[in-house]
Design a protein around this motif. Sequence first.
Motif, PDB file in Angstrom:
ATOM      1  N   LEU A 163      -6.152  -8.682 -24.706  1.00  0.00           N
ATOM      2  CA  LEU A 163      -4.774  -8.205 -24.590  1.00  0.00           C
ATOM      3  C   LEU A 163      -3.778  -9.334 -24.296  1.00  0.00           C
ATOM      4  O   LEU A 163      -2.569  -9.170 -24.490  1.00  0.00           O
ATOM      5  N   VAL A 164      -4.279 -10.483 -23.839  1.00  0.00           N
ATOM      6  CA  VAL A 164      -3.398 -11.589 -23.437  1.00  0.00           C
ATOM      7  C   VAL A 164      -2.383 -11.944 -24.524  1.00  0.00           C
ATOM      8  O   VAL A 164      -1.190 -12.102 -24.268  1.00  0.00           O
ATOM      9  N   LYS A 165      -2.851 -12.062 -25.749  1.00  0.00           N
ATOM     10  CA  LYS A 165      -1.976 -12.448 -26.870  1.00  0.00           C
ATOM     11  C   LYS A 165      -0.783 -11.508 -27.003  1.00  0.00           C
ATOM     12  O   LYS A 165       0.359 -11.943 -27.200  1.00  0.00           O
ATOM     13  N   PHE A 166      -1.039 -10.224 -26.835  1.00  0.00           N
ATOM     14  CA  PHE A 166       0.018  -9.231 -27.039  1.00  0.00           C
ATOM     15  C   PHE A 166       0.963  -9.161 -25.843  1.00  0.00           C
ATOM     16  O   PHE A 166       2.168  -8.954 -26.000  1.00  0.00           O
ATOM     17  N   LEU A 167       0.434  -9.359 -24.649  1.00  0.00           N
ATOM     18  CA  LEU A 167       1.294  -9.407 -23.459  1.00  0.00           C
ATOM     19  C   LEU A 167       2.244 -10.595 -23.530  1.00  0.00           C
ATOM     20  O   LEU A 167       3.430 -10.483 -23.182  1.00  0.00           O
ATOM     21  N   MET A 168       1.752 -11.729 -23.998  1.00  0.00           N
ATOM     22  CA  MET A 168       2.592 -12.911 -24.083  1.00  0.00           C
ATOM     23  C   MET A 168       3.613 -12.789 -25.211  1.00  0.00           C
ATOM     24  O   MET A 168       4.744 -13.271 -25.098  1.00  0.00           O
ATOM     25  N   SER A 169       3.249 -12.141 -26.292  1.00  0.00           N
ATOM     26  CA  SER A 169       4.194 -11.923 -27.401  1.00  0.00           C
ATOM     27  C   SER A 169       5.303 -10.969 -26.989  1.00  0.00           C
ATOM     28  O   SER A 169       6.461 -11.101 -27.416  1.00  0.00           O
ATOM     29  N   ASP A 170       4.973 -10.008 -26.139  1.00  0.00           N
ATOM     30  CA  ASP A 170       5.951  -9.023 -25.678  1.00  0.00           C
ATOM     31  C   ASP A 170       7.027  -9.651 -24.785  1.00  0.00           C
ATOM     32  O   ASP A 170       8.174  -9.203 -24.774  1.00  0.00           O
ATOM     33  N   ARG A 171       6.622 -10.664 -24.002  1.00  0.00           N
ATOM     34  CA  ARG A 171       7.540 -11.461 -23.186  1.00  0.00           C
ATOM     35  C   ARG A 171       8.358 -10.631 -22.182  1.00  0.00           C
ATOM     36  O   ARG A 171       9.485 -10.964 -21.846  1.00  0.00           O
ATOM     37  N   ARG A 172       7.762  -9.584 -21.682  1.00  0.00           N
ATOM     38  CA  ARG A 172       8.508  -8.754 -20.722  1.00  0.00           C
ATOM     39  C   ARG A 172       8.507  -9.372 -19.324  1.00  0.00           C
ATOM     40  O   ARG A 172       9.501  -9.284 -18.613  1.00  0.00           O
TER      41      ARG A 172
END
Length: 441
Positions: free
Chosen positions: A106-115
């Motif tokens: 999930l790390v990749k998607f959390l970092m792409s989300d940038r929340r």
Amino acid sequence: MALRRKIEQDIRAYLSSDSNKMMIIDGARQVGKSFIIRQVGKELFPNYIEINMEADKLGDRIFAEAKTVKDFYLALSVVAGDRMKDRANTLVFIDEIQAYNHLLTLVKFLMSDRRFTFIASGSLLGVTLKKTQSIPIGSIIREHMYPLDFEEFLWANGVGEPLIQAMKESYENRRSLPESIHTKLMSLFRSYLLTGGMPDAVNTFLSTQNIVETRQIQTDIHELYGDDAAKYEQESARKLQIMRIYRMIPSNMENKKKRIVAKDIEGKQGKRMTDYLDEFEYLISSGVALEVKAISKPSYPLVQNSGKNLLKLYLNDVGLLTDVLYGTNIMPILKDIASINLGSVYESVVAQELRAHGHGLFYYDNKKLGEVDYLIDDQQHLSVVPIEVKSGKDYKVHSALDRFLSISEYNIHQAFVLSNERRIYQEQGITYLPIYDIIFL
């Protein structure tokens, strides 16, 4: 006591960088990962959120099914909804991220989300990443943390930058320090051999000067490391072998060769090192053991010339070793007792220091020429640097090193002997250094 750690600078720089990758501080348990992240994180972010995934897995399991960004934020809101503000002022620290394999994916998607701003730690990350199907290589900054090295131990003992700078100038200019300074540094070095670099052990020793309490902490950590295999290895026979190999390390270090012998692991003839590759990999990847690989034909870079045979394993912390070997009898460490050979202890502390400085660990082994304790890459000359470690008064006796240096094709430009000797000098291509100068290699 808040111990000063070198890795703090990297954590601080990362948290101030607005990076699109997640920093994961990897390392064995009890080396101080969570403490230093927490300390810096709380200082830099008004909204600091910390979730320990090991605790969650054993408790409410709120994040057990958080396999999408939306699921993750929903789970996060359950425990920290009032602190979930914006990226600039909210830090989410995912402690023990390896507890849930899906979080690494999930790390990749959390970092792409940038929340939010994220940082993580992992105790057995090396083990978990090998079992994770979708490794987010381009989305993480993985940095390894070790127990306190000797320089960090000096800081903990109140040694200031002026003295460390004087040590560095002494090393660089090949000038010996005064006797009084050398005596003080050797006293601190011997204390380090007792305490090692586990923060709890160091703090306890500094605050109480009680070796019994310090040793209890080290014993508990040693047992914890041995038992951890049960959590991450499903096959019971393999768990037992991992624990066996781990418990063999201190006694192996007292042997002349210090190598792992395959038939000794289960007491069975016919066993080979290749039969235990997974067990070795667990101990090394988890950070609880340091591997030192044999090199028979040294050339740069060393990593291309090593194999898994003739492997040595050292404990990741010299304090754990001296606890096993000497317990609360501190005299062998504090006093030069002729009948006690501290060779394995000195080799262990040098391995720990070299690894903390980013060096791979290799030793020279040749049936005809003998064995040299360590080899490190010499980037300047595209060659290698041999290092011999001596704990006694016979530090000038090193026949294997002499034979090694006599081989012109090895193209050796510098060699070191580390010992208790105060004087820094060069003789026949060898630079003799006091043992504490290992912090500058």
